[in-house]
Write a protein that holds these residues in place. Structure first.
Motif, PDB file in Angstrom:
ATOM      1  N   THR A   1     -75.963 -43.478 -26.722  1.00  9.51           N
ATOM      2  CA  THR A   1     -75.427 -42.192 -27.187  1.00  9.51           C
ATOM      3  C   THR A   1     -75.261 -42.210 -28.700  1.00  9.51           C
ATOM      4  N   LEU A   2     -74.848 -43.339 -29.229  1.00 10.02           N
ATOM      5  CA  LEU A   2     -74.715 -43.444 -30.688  1.00 10.02           C
ATOM      6  C   LEU A   2     -76.081 -43.406 -31.368  1.00 10.02           C
ATOM      7  N   VAL A   3     -77.049 -44.105 -30.791  1.00  9.60           N
ATOM      8  CA  VAL A   3     -78.394 -44.140 -31.378  1.00  9.60           C
ATOM      9  C   VAL A   3     -79.033 -42.754 -31.342  1.00  9.60           C
ATOM     10  N   VAL A   4     -78.953 -42.084 -30.201  1.00 10.52           N
ATOM     11  CA  VAL A   4     -79.575 -40.758 -30.072  1.00 10.52           C
ATOM     12  C   VAL A   4     -78.922 -39.768 -31.034  1.00 10.52           C
ATOM     13  N   SER A   5     -77.589 -39.737 -31.056  1.00 12.84           N
ATOM     14  CA  SER A   5     -76.901 -38.839 -32.000  1.00 12.84           C
ATOM     15  C   SER A   5     -77.267 -39.181 -33.438  1.00 12.84           C
ATOM     16  N   GLY A   6     -77.286 -40.468 -33.744  1.00 10.84           N
ATOM     17  CA  GLY A   6     -77.631 -40.894 -35.104  1.00 10.84           C
ATOM     18  C   GLY A   6     -79.042 -40.498 -35.506  1.00 10.84           C
ATOM     19  N   LEU A   7     -79.993 -40.673 -34.594  1.00 18.85           N
ATOM     20  CA  LEU A   7     -81.376 -40.282 -34.903  1.00 18.85           C
ATOM     21  C   LEU A   7     -81.499 -38.779 -35.119  1.00 18.85           C
ATOM     22  N   CYS A   8     -80.795 -38.008 -34.311  1.00 20.06           N
ATOM     23  CA  CYS A   8     -80.840 -36.547 -34.486  1.00 20.06           C
ATOM     24  C   CYS A   8     -80.211 -36.131 -35.812  1.00 20.06           C
ATOM     25  N   LEU A   9     -79.108 -36.760 -36.167  1.00 18.52           N
ATOM     26  CA  LEU A   9     -78.482 -36.439 -37.459  1.00 18.52           C
ATOM     27  C   LEU A   9     -79.346 -36.911 -38.624  1.00 18.52           C
ATOM     28  N   LEU A  10     -80.032 -38.041 -38.457  1.00 18.17           N
ATOM     29  CA  LEU A  10     -80.977 -38.496 -39.477  1.00 18.17           C
ATOM     30  C   LEU A  10     -82.116 -37.493 -39.630  1.00 18.17           C
ATOM     31  N   ALA A  11     -82.570 -36.927 -38.517  1.00 19.71           N
ATOM     32  CA  ALA A  11     -83.622 -35.906 -38.571  1.00 19.71           C
ATOM     33  C   ALA A  11     -83.152 -34.691 -39.358  1.00 19.71           C
ATOM     34  N   VAL A  12     -81.871 -34.323 -39.223  1.00 21.08           N
ATOM     35  CA  VAL A  12     -81.322 -33.203 -40.001  1.00 21.08           C
ATOM     36  C   VAL A  12     -81.455 -33.493 -41.491  1.00 21.08           C
ATOM     37  N   VAL A  13     -81.155 -34.716 -41.886  1.00 21.61           N
ATOM     38  CA  VAL A  13     -81.203 -35.093 -43.303  1.00 21.61           C
ATOM     39  C   VAL A  13     -82.646 -35.170 -43.812  1.00 21.61           C
TER      40      VAL A  13
ATOM     41  N   LEU B   1     -89.350 -38.075 -34.570  1.00 24.41           N
ATOM     42  CA  LEU B   1     -88.168 -38.936 -34.510  1.00 24.41           C
ATOM     43  C   LEU B   1     -87.133 -38.331 -33.563  1.00 24.41           C
ATOM     44  N   ALA B   2     -86.915 -37.042 -33.693  1.00 22.73           N
ATOM     45  CA  ALA B   2     -85.977 -36.356 -32.803  1.00 22.73           C
ATOM     46  C   ALA B   2     -86.478 -36.372 -31.369  1.00 22.73           C
ATOM     47  N   GLU B   3     -87.778 -36.257 -31.189  1.00 16.92           N
ATOM     48  CA  GLU B   3     -88.321 -36.287 -29.829  1.00 16.92           C
ATOM     49  C   GLU B   3     -88.132 -37.661 -29.183  1.00 16.92           C
ATOM     50  N   VAL B   4     -88.288 -38.725 -29.961  1.00 14.22           N
ATOM     51  CA  VAL B   4     -88.009 -40.069 -29.440  1.00 14.22           C
ATOM     52  C   VAL B   4     -86.541 -40.160 -29.034  1.00 14.22           C
ATOM     53  N   ALA B   5     -85.655 -39.598 -29.851  1.00  8.04           N
ATOM     54  CA  ALA B   5     -84.225 -39.622 -29.533  1.00  8.04           C
ATOM     55  C   ALA B   5     -83.948 -38.884 -28.222  1.00  8.04           C
ATOM     56  N   VAL B   6     -84.552 -37.729 -28.055  1.00  7.48           N
ATOM     57  CA  VAL B   6     -84.350 -36.949 -26.829  1.00  7.48           C
ATOM     58  C   VAL B   6     -84.900 -37.708 -25.622  1.00  7.48           C
ATOM     59  N   ALA B   7     -86.083 -38.288 -25.753  1.00  8.59           N
ATOM     60  CA  ALA B   7     -86.675 -39.037 -24.638  1.00  8.59           C
ATOM     61  C   ALA B   7     -85.801 -40.233 -24.263  1.00  8.59           C
ATOM     62  N   LEU B   8     -85.302 -40.934 -25.263  1.00  8.63           N
ATOM     63  CA  LEU B   8     -84.412 -42.063 -24.997  1.00  8.63           C
ATOM     64  C   LEU B   8     -83.139 -41.582 -24.304  1.00  8.63           C
ATOM     65  N   GLY B   9     -82.607 -40.456 -24.752  1.00  7.47           N
ATOM     66  CA  GLY B   9     -81.411 -39.899 -24.122  1.00  7.47           C
ATOM     67  C   GLY B   9     -81.643 -39.536 -22.668  1.00  7.47           C
TER      68      GLY B   9
END
Length: 166
Positions: free
Chosen positions: A91-103, A117-125
């Motif tokens: 949960t921390l990794v997925v949230s972090g990757l999504c917030l990194l994508a925002v930046v 990058l966000a798609e990898v986060a969603v798939a992992l989630g």
């Protein structure tokens, strides 16, 4: 293993998009809409994290014989705990990757591929959410079975309710 599955799914999707030129759902919208998707995903994953905490609390509070055997088993106990920690850390990794994508997503058209990058986060989630449901189901079943075992076999069952009438 979950990261491999998520990477394979996204890699297959990316290959399909490159070959066909179609199906890139996160690549189509403009920056504002992509940012909304990234932040919403990070928020949803953070909320799911609170459910994970509740599930871990249920696991920690379980005191029946089945849960005791699971916790103290030399192989399954550590494996079960690793699963919980893996799900919680995801949960921390997925949230972090999504917030990194925002930046990182700073252009109107995502030419740098940040949305992947966000798609990898969603798939992992998604992969970790499936594992969470499986683990949580196992705990619920174990607790229910333990609860059934703790009934006093000597105590009589309550008498059946009487129906009104003659």
């Amino acid at each position: 293993m979950d990261l491999v599955i998520a990477g394979a799914v996204v890699g297959l999707h990316m290959t399909t998009v490159r070959i066909t030129g179609a199906g890139d759902a996160l690549g189509w919208p403009g920056r504002e809409q992509r940012i909304a998707v990234y932040t919403t995903t990070a928020t949803v994953v953070a909320v799911i994290g609170s459910f994970i905490t509740a599930a871990v609390t249920l696991y920690a509070a379980a005191t029946g014989p089945r849960m005791r055997v699971l916790r103290t088993h030399p192989q399954q106990g550590p494996e079960f705990r690793r699963n919980w920690m893996s799900i919680l850390s995801a949960t921390l990794v997925v949230s972090g990757l999504c917030l990194l994508a925002v930046v990182l997503d700073i252009t109107e058209r995502d030419s740098g591929g940040v949305h992947w990058l966000a798609e990898v986060a969603v798939a992992l989630g998604v992969v970790r959410a499936v594992r969470l449901m499986w683990l949580f189901g196992k705990i619920i079943i174990g607790n229910d079975l333990d609860l059934g075992d703790t009934r006093d076999p000597v105590s009589p069952h309550p008498p059946p309710a009487r129906l009104p009438g003659p």
